[in-house]
Design a protein around this motif. Structure first.
Motif, PDB file in Angstrom:
ATOM      1  N   SER A  95      38.257  48.353  38.480  1.00 37.71           N
ATOM      2  CA  SER A  95      38.467  49.191  39.754  1.00 37.71           C
ATOM      3  C   SER A  95      38.472  50.525  39.518  1.00 37.71           C
ATOM      4  N   PHE A  96      38.335  51.467  40.153  1.00 40.59           N
ATOM      5  CA  PHE A  96      37.933  52.865  40.307  1.00 40.59           C
ATOM      6  C   PHE A  96      38.970  53.364  39.635  1.00 40.59           C
ATOM      7  N   PRO A  97      40.184  53.601  40.067  1.00 36.55           N
ATOM      8  CA  PRO A  97      41.412  53.937  39.273  1.00 36.55           C
ATOM      9  C   PRO A  97      41.838  53.652  37.728  1.00 36.55           C
ATOM     10  N   SER A  98      41.478  52.329  37.407  1.00 36.88           N
ATOM     11  CA  SER A  98      41.869  51.967  36.125  1.00 36.88           C
ATOM     12  C   SER A  98      40.294  52.472  35.282  1.00 36.88           C
ATOM     13  N   ALA A  99      39.164  52.687  35.829  1.00 32.65           N
ATOM     14  CA  ALA A  99      38.122  53.153  35.154  1.00 32.65           C
ATOM     15  C   ALA A  99      38.262  54.593  34.844  1.00 32.65           C
ATOM     16  N   MET A 100      38.851  55.342  35.888  1.00 26.95           N
ATOM     17  CA  MET A 100      39.070  56.812  35.809  1.00 26.95           C
ATOM     18  C   MET A 100      40.087  57.123  34.660  1.00 26.95           C
ATOM     19  N   PHE A 113      31.188  47.632  38.268  1.00 25.68           N
ATOM     20  CA  PHE A 113      30.895  48.350  39.541  1.00 25.68           C
ATOM     21  C   PHE A 113      30.680  47.437  40.486  1.00 25.68           C
ATOM     22  N   THR A 114      31.611  46.890  41.473  1.00 25.49           N
ATOM     23  CA  THR A 114      31.350  45.996  42.534  1.00 25.49           C
ATOM     24  C   THR A 114      31.531  46.366  43.892  1.00 25.49           C
TER      25      THR A 114
END
Length: 394
Positions: A95-100, A113-114
């Motif tokens: 997910s974007f938050p976990s990646a950030m 990146f889905t």
């Protein structure tokens, strides 16, 4: 450590020559990564799963910069705790938050990146276009800084490139096809649907909505005079609308309607599958892939995203999109050659087993993890060794 209550560790099982990567899957929902983690454990990796779905803060909220950065902060705390409590080698963010949050950490990061930040914002209440622009800048930062970025389709691959991912850091790994349920003895099911004839071919139509159902039915009506005793099983989640079409086209005797929940039974009966339409938002035509997994030959719409499901055409023949006459010609040909029909189905099943099964897809992540760790090592600052002097030396 609220999140660590959801930290599920898969035990190492040795089957392949893949490195036993100790990877932490960081996901909003356990279902986002559970299948991948399970298949990775089967090939010798040691995945762990950290899901946010049971955190106290996991409540529906309006999307805003404040809520996004709160999510990133929470993820950073949970990742710090997970890194301290285990010997993981890298973080695989879903997910974007976990990646950030992972970008700010000390471990190599892989970003699955889905969906774009625009797609996420479209499903939630947003306070204005400026918010999406701000989040897109943050997304570009993640895509350009992650050790590796994984997409599942050529369309998402292109989007990742446009948003800052370096070509050498980008991997396209399609979604695995789940192991098919055992084909059942369909005799009782066939009798319930009044399928008695043993002489003609039995087609299954898998449309993408009412328009697709009408297209398949009109093509089947045109085929009937030349393909005697043919039967069509039409999948529909709107049975009344489907039966209205049958009456309008005078096909009630030659067509049976079944629900999506009955697909396994229908595939047990089928000779040929007609898959109408294209892939969904994830870049995956699941109807086409499941038919191939069952060893059924497929006549599918000739679209780039469909050909991506079977790049060499294993198990498939293609008809021009929107051309009912071309579909009729292909169906008539395949119905008239039982040996070719059987061979085509077997090639499709072998392709899925070899290239799109859960374990086959899991093995492809070995190269992704090697790349992410190597890239992280290249980015670490080179600290010179201290030079020691004896006391009194100048």
């Amino acid at each position: 450590m609220a999140g660590l209550s959801g930290l599920l560790t898969s035990r190492l099982r040795t089957e392949s020559h893949n490195r036993p990567w100790r990877v932490l899957h960081a996901c909003e929902l356990a279902s986002d990564a559970a299948a991948l983690a399970e298949s990775q454990s089967l090939i010798g990796m040691a995945p762990q799963l950290l899901s946010r779905e049971f955190w106290p803060s996991r409540t529906p909220r309006e999307l805003s910069l404040l809520t996004v950065w709160h999510d990133v902060r929470d993820w950073r705390h949970e990742l710090n705790d997970a890194e301290a409590a285990s010997d993981i080698q890298l973080v695989h963010a879903h997910s974007f938050p976990s990646a950030m949050a992972g970008i700010r950490g000390t471990l190599p990061l892989v970003y699955e990146f889905t969906s774009t930040i625009d797609q996420v914002a479209a499903t939630q209440a947003v306070s204005g276009p400026w918010l999406v622009r701000s989040l897109r800048v943050a997304e570009q930062f993640v895509l350009s800084r992650a050790g590796a970025v994984v997409t599942r389709s050529s369309s998402m691959h292109k989007t990742a490139m446009e948003r800052g991912t370096l070509p050498e850091n980008l991997f396209t790994i399609p979604e695995p096809v789940p192991a098919e349920d055992p084909l059942v003895n369909s005799t009782n099911w066939a009798l319930q649907h009044h399928i008695h004839q043993p002489n003609g071919p039995l087609f299954i139509g898998l449309p993408d909505g009412v328009t697709g159902a009408e297209f398949i039915l009109r093509a089947f009506a045109a085929m009937l005079p030349e393909v005697q005793h043919a039967i069509l099983l039409l999948e529909s989640n709107q049975p009344e609308e489907a039966r209205r079409l049958l009456r309008d086209l005078n096909l009630s005797e030659a067509v049976r309607v079944f629900s999506p929940s009955e697909r396994t039974s229908a595939l047990s009966c089928a000779d040929v599958v007609i898959a109408h339409g294209s892939s969904d938002a994830s870049g995956c035509n699941r109807s086409l892939l499941r038919a191939l997994a069952y060893g059924r030959p497929v006549i599918a719409t000739d679209l780039p995203e469909n050909r991506e499901c079977a790049p060499e055409g294993q198990g498939c023949i293609w008809y021009a999109s929107g051309d009912a006459g071309d579909l009729v010609r292909r169906a008539r040909f395949i119905a008239g050659d039982k040996d070719f029909c059987r061979s085509l189905g077997e090639s499709g099943r072998e392709f899925i087993r070899t290239h799109r099964s859960a374990t086959a897809i899991a093995r492809r992540y070995d190269a992704v993890y090697r790349h992410a760790i190597a890239r992280r090592s290249e980015r670490l600052p080179r600290i010179p060794m201290p030079k020691l002097y004896a006391l009194g030396e100048a």
